[in-house]
Design an enzyme around this catalytic site. Structure first.
Site, PDB file in Angstrom:
ATOM      1  N   CYS A  48     -80.973  63.623  24.671  1.00  0.00           N
ATOM      2  CA  CYS A  48     -80.340  64.909  24.987  1.00  0.00           C
ATOM      3  C   CYS A  48     -79.892  64.922  26.431  1.00  0.00           C
ATOM      4  O   CYS A  48     -78.722  65.139  26.725  1.00  0.00           O
ATOM      5  CB  CYS A  48     -81.325  66.033  24.712  1.00  0.00           C
ATOM      6  SG  CYS A  48     -81.735  66.129  22.971  1.00  0.00           S
TER       7      CYS A  48
ATOM      8  N   ALA B 158     -88.383  72.606  16.913  1.00  0.00           N
ATOM      9  CA  ALA B 158     -87.474  72.277  15.802  1.00  0.00           C
ATOM     10  C   ALA B 158     -87.352  70.763  15.688  1.00  0.00           C
ATOM     11  O   ALA B 158     -87.267  70.061  16.701  1.00  0.00           O
ATOM     12  CB  ALA B 158     -86.106  72.902  16.076  1.00  0.00           C
TER      13      ALA B 158
ATOM     14  N   HIS C  87     -79.030  76.246  24.097  1.00  0.00           N
ATOM     15  CA  HIS C  87     -79.422  77.132  23.006  1.00  0.00           C
ATOM     16  C   HIS C  87     -80.840  77.681  23.102  1.00  0.00           C
ATOM     17  O   HIS C  87     -81.731  77.061  23.657  1.00  0.00           O
ATOM     18  CB  HIS C  87     -79.239  76.435  21.653  1.00  0.00           C
ATOM     19  CG  HIS C  87     -79.808  75.052  21.593  1.00  0.00           C
ATOM     20  ND1 HIS C  87     -79.070  73.933  21.942  1.00  0.00           N
ATOM     21  CD2 HIS C  87     -81.027  74.580  21.237  1.00  0.00           C
ATOM     22  CE1 HIS C  87     -79.816  72.847  21.780  1.00  0.00           C
ATOM     23  NE2 HIS C  87     -81.013  73.209  21.367  1.00  0.00           N
ATOM     24  N   ILE C  88     -80.971  78.859  22.507  1.00  0.00           N
ATOM     25  CA  ILE C  88     -82.301  79.439  22.285  1.00  0.00           C
ATOM     26  C   ILE C  88     -82.469  79.502  20.772  1.00  0.00           C
ATOM     27  O   ILE C  88     -81.645  80.116  20.078  1.00  0.00           O
ATOM     28  CB  ILE C  88     -82.418  80.855  22.894  1.00  0.00           C
ATOM     29  CG1 ILE C  88     -82.196  80.794  24.409  1.00  0.00           C
ATOM     30  CG2 ILE C  88     -83.797  81.461  22.577  1.00  0.00           C
ATOM     31  CD1 ILE C  88     -82.286  82.153  25.114  1.00  0.00           C
ATOM     32  N   TYR C  89     -83.473  78.808  20.239  1.00  0.00           N
ATOM     33  CA  TYR C  89     -83.753  78.910  18.803  1.00  0.00           C
ATOM     34  C   TYR C  89     -84.109  80.362  18.485  1.00  0.00           C
ATOM     35  O   TYR C  89     -84.862  80.998  19.235  1.00  0.00           O
ATOM     36  CB  TYR C  89     -84.891  77.960  18.409  1.00  0.00           C
ATOM     37  CG  TYR C  89     -84.419  76.509  18.380  1.00  0.00           C
ATOM     38  CD1 TYR C  89     -83.719  76.015  17.278  1.00  0.00           C
ATOM     39  CD2 TYR C  89     -84.629  75.662  19.459  1.00  0.00           C
ATOM     40  CE1 TYR C  89     -83.246  74.696  17.256  1.00  0.00           C
ATOM     41  CE2 TYR C  89     -84.166  74.341  19.448  1.00  0.00           C
ATOM     42  CZ  TYR C  89     -83.477  73.873  18.337  1.00  0.00           C
ATOM     43  OH  TYR C  89     -83.009  72.584  18.313  1.00  0.00           O
TER      44      TYR C  89
ATOM     45  N   GLY D   6     -79.508  71.330  24.815  1.00  0.00           N
ATOM     46  CA  GLY D   6     -80.665  71.790  25.574  1.00  0.00           C
ATOM     47  C   GLY D   6     -81.427  72.896  24.874  1.00  0.00           C
ATOM     48  O   GLY D   6     -80.878  73.975  24.613  1.00  0.00           O
TER      49      GLY D   6
HETATM   50  N1  LIG Z   1     -86.241  70.851  19.332  1.00  0.00           N
HETATM   51  C1  LIG Z   1     -86.611  70.025  20.300  1.00  0.00           C
HETATM   52  N2  LIG Z   1     -86.786  70.510  21.545  1.00  0.00           N
HETATM   53  C2  LIG Z   1     -87.183  69.691  22.542  1.00  0.00           C
HETATM   54  O1  LIG Z   1     -87.335  70.185  23.682  1.00  0.00           O
HETATM   55  C3  LIG Z   1     -87.383  68.310  22.262  1.00  0.00           C
HETATM   56  C4  LIG Z   1     -87.190  67.851  20.953  1.00  0.00           C
HETATM   57  N3  LIG Z   1     -86.797  68.714  19.996  1.00  0.00           N
HETATM   58  N4  LIG Z   1     -87.384  66.555  20.614  1.00  0.00           N
HETATM   59  C5  LIG Z   1     -87.770  65.580  21.584  1.00  0.00           C
HETATM   60  C6  LIG Z   1     -88.429  66.144  22.771  1.00  0.00           C
HETATM   61  C7  LIG Z   1     -89.860  66.566  22.626  1.00  0.00           C
HETATM   62  N5  LIG Z   1     -89.920  67.665  23.587  1.00  0.00           N
HETATM   63  C8  LIG Z   1     -90.929  68.611  23.639  1.00  0.00           C
HETATM   64  C9  LIG Z   1     -91.834  68.729  22.615  1.00  0.00           C
HETATM   65  C10 LIG Z   1     -92.861  69.658  22.666  1.00  0.00           C
HETATM   66  C11 LIG Z   1     -92.979  70.483  23.760  1.00  0.00           C
HETATM   67  C12 LIG Z   1     -94.129  71.462  23.817  1.00  0.00           C
HETATM   68  O2  LIG Z   1     -94.912  71.556  22.894  1.00  0.00           O
HETATM   69  N6  LIG Z   1     -94.266  72.202  24.882  1.00  0.00           N
HETATM   70  C13 LIG Z   1     -95.334  73.172  25.085  1.00  0.00           C
HETATM   71  C14 LIG Z   1     -96.603  72.524  25.599  1.00  0.00           C
HETATM   72  C15 LIG Z   1     -96.413  71.463  26.618  1.00  0.00           C
HETATM   73  C16 LIG Z   1     -97.707  70.802  27.091  1.00  0.00           C
HETATM   74  O3  LIG Z   1     -98.555  71.524  27.665  1.00  0.00           O
HETATM   75  O4  LIG Z   1     -97.874  69.566  26.915  1.00  0.00           O
HETATM   76  C17 LIG Z   1     -94.851  74.241  26.049  1.00  0.00           C
HETATM   77  O5  LIG Z   1     -95.542  75.232  26.229  1.00  0.00           O
HETATM   78  O6  LIG Z   1     -93.751  74.051  26.607  1.00  0.00           O
HETATM   79  C18 LIG Z   1     -92.071  70.383  24.805  1.00  0.00           C
HETATM   80  C19 LIG Z   1     -91.045  69.448  24.736  1.00  0.00           C
HETATM   81  C20 LIG Z   1     -88.670  67.799  24.271  1.00  0.00           C
HETATM   82  N7  LIG Z   1     -87.771  67.378  23.246  1.00  0.00           N
HETATM   83  O1  LIG Z   2     -85.248  66.189  26.660  1.00  0.00           O
HETATM   84  C1  LIG Z   2     -84.915  66.882  25.676  1.00  0.00           C
HETATM   85  C2  LIG Z   2     -84.982  66.406  24.375  1.00  0.00           C
HETATM   86  C3  LIG Z   2     -84.588  67.217  23.366  1.00  0.00           C
HETATM   87  N1  LIG Z   2     -84.127  68.484  23.597  1.00  0.00           N
HETATM   88  C4  LIG Z   2     -83.739  69.334  22.435  1.00  0.00           C
HETATM   89  C5  LIG Z   2     -82.335  69.818  22.307  1.00  0.00           C
HETATM   90  C6  LIG Z   2     -82.234  70.136  20.823  1.00  0.00           C
HETATM   91  O2  LIG Z   2     -82.833  71.412  20.597  1.00  0.00           O
HETATM   92  C7  LIG Z   2     -83.122  69.071  20.175  1.00  0.00           C
HETATM   93  C8  LIG Z   2     -82.347  67.894  19.632  1.00  0.00           C
HETATM   94  O3  LIG Z   2     -81.558  68.249  18.545  1.00  0.00           O
HETATM   95  P1  LIG Z   2     -80.023  67.741  18.419  1.00  0.00           P
HETATM   96  O4  LIG Z   2     -79.514  68.340  17.149  1.00  0.00           O
HETATM   97  O5  LIG Z   2     -80.072  66.248  18.365  1.00  0.00           O
HETATM   98  O6  LIG Z   2     -79.279  68.239  19.617  1.00  0.00           O
HETATM   99  O7  LIG Z   2     -83.971  68.627  21.218  1.00  0.00           O
HETATM  100  C9  LIG Z   2     -84.074  68.967  24.883  1.00  0.00           C
HETATM  101  O8  LIG Z   2     -83.685  70.128  25.138  1.00  0.00           O
HETATM  102  N2  LIG Z   2     -84.453  68.153  25.892  1.00  0.00           N
END
Ligand SMILES: Nc1nc(=O)c2c([nH]1)NC[C@@H]1CN(c3ccc(C(=O)N[C@@H](CCC(=O)O)C(=O)O)cc3)CN21
Ligand SMILES: O=c1ccn([C@H]2C[C@H](O)[C@@H](COP(=O)(O)O)O2)c(=O)[nH]1
Length: 288
Positions: free
Chosen positions: A164, A287, A228-230, A186
């Site tokens: 991303c 997501a 985006h905001i989901y 994002g």
């Molecule tokens: N939909 C989506 N959004 C993302 O931001 C994202 C992806 N997919 N796929 C790949 C990676 C994985 N990412 C992630 C995944 C989980 C958190 C999360 O659970 N955050 C929590 C806890 C963080 C912690 O304390 O370790 C939070 O409160 O932000 C954040 C970024 C960023 N990326």
């Molecule tokens: O570093 C990161 C990794 C992932 N994301 C987010 C952005 C999207 O919500 C999803 C990826 O879905 P796509 O359909 O492939 O765009 O992960 C992020 O913000 N930052």
């Protein structure tokens, strides 16, 4: 409230008020929630967030996993790895688990692209992207070809997630090294908001590269093509926008000044001072 918190609120408001609602646009979306339901967003195209010299892009409106953010950068650019198990075992970061393939890695994405060997257009020697970048900033600072790219179309089909935040561009101006980060997509709440994981981690990469090449960290520009905001995250984002920030929170990042070689940084070389974020815990679905 610091400048970054203000940017967070301003852009959240803009996406919520003016964002396109995917659900109303009558096209399929790729992302889903864990139960298989479509993960619709409200989004805006082409936002630019600019952080000037000295501004640490970290919000206090909620606690950001700032150490995990730095560890992810070390994993991609220092270990040059795509191995999710390494991220888990060496750094205790679990949040990439849902994207690993049967071999436990991200396929040809992220660190795979940094480790890939290619012939340097400047020296003709075999190199990798981070080695070339550091060499050229040191030895050829007016080079206008200073980029690192995590997407290679030849490899796209074998990436478990197409990166991303995928392109960085670097420019030396006088004593300063400046960085632009290009992000194709994002997730505002989880990673991509002003002062969130993505902005903070690339600011830290700028500080690290500046330190080992002998420059000061200059301006950092973050461009997000689809911001985006989901829709499921909207109530949480609205709550965060109402938080009263502790006025003594003025985060400063100290990096061990003795480190002169990029491969020598460890997580213990980073100290965050004067960071007093709001401690509310939110249950954030990601997501897929
Ligand atoms: N939909 C989506 N959004 C993302 O931001 C994202 C992806 N997919 N796929 C790949 C990676 C994985 N990412 C992630 C995944 C989980 C958190 C999360 O659970 N955050 C929590 C806890 C963080 C912690 O304390 O370790 C939070 O409160 O932000 C954040 C970024 C960023 N990326
Ligand atoms: O570093 C990161 C990794 C992932 N994301 C987010 C952005 C999207 O919500 C999803 C990826 O879905 P796509 O359909 O492939 O765009 O992960 C992020 O913000 N930052």
């Amino acid at each position: 409230m610091n400048k970054t918190d203000k940017k967070y609120i301003e852009i959240a408001k803009n996406i919520l008020e003016n964002g396109y609602d995917e659900e109303k646009l009558n096209h399929e979306v790729r992302a889903v929630w864990e139960d298989g339901e479509s993960a619709y967003t409200k989004f805006l195209p082409q936002e630019i967030v600019r952080y000037e010299k000295g501004e640490v892009p970290l919000i206090s409106l909620r606690k950001i996993a700032w150490k995990s953010a730095i560890k992810e950068i070390l994993w991609i650019y220092q270990d040059r790895s795509n191995d999710v198990n390494l991220l888990k075992e060496k750094y205790k970061v679990n949040y990439w688990d849902s994207w690993k393939n049967d071999e436990g890695n991200l396929g040809t994405a992220y660190g795979y692209q940094i480790n890939k060997k290619f012939k340097s257009p400047e020296t003709g020697n075999m190199t990798n992207q981070i080695e070339r970048l550091i060499d050229q900033i040191k030895n050829n600072p007016l080079n206008r070809r200073l980029i690192m790219n995590l997407i290679d179309v030849d490899d796209m089909a074998d990436m478990t997630l197409i990166p991303c935040a995928f392109l960085t561009m670097w420019t030396v101006s006088g004593d300063y090294l400046n960085l632009t980060l290009i992000q194709r997509s994002g997730d505002f709440l989880a990673a991509a908001a002003p002062g969130g994981i993505n902005a903070f981690q690339y600011y830290v990469l700028l500080r690290m590269i500046a330190q080992v090449t002998g420059y000061k960290a200059g301006d950092f520009v973050h461009f997000i093509q689809n911001y985006h905001i989901y829709k499921k995250h909207i109530p949480i984002v609205k709550k965060i926008m109402e938080v009263k920030v502790d006025e003594k929170s003025r985060p400063r990042l100290e990096i061990n000044p003795d480190i002169k070689d990029f491969k020598d940084f460890t997580i213990d070389d980073f100290k965050l001072l004067d960071y007093y974020p709001d401690k509310t815990k939110y249950d954030i679905d990601i997501a897929l």
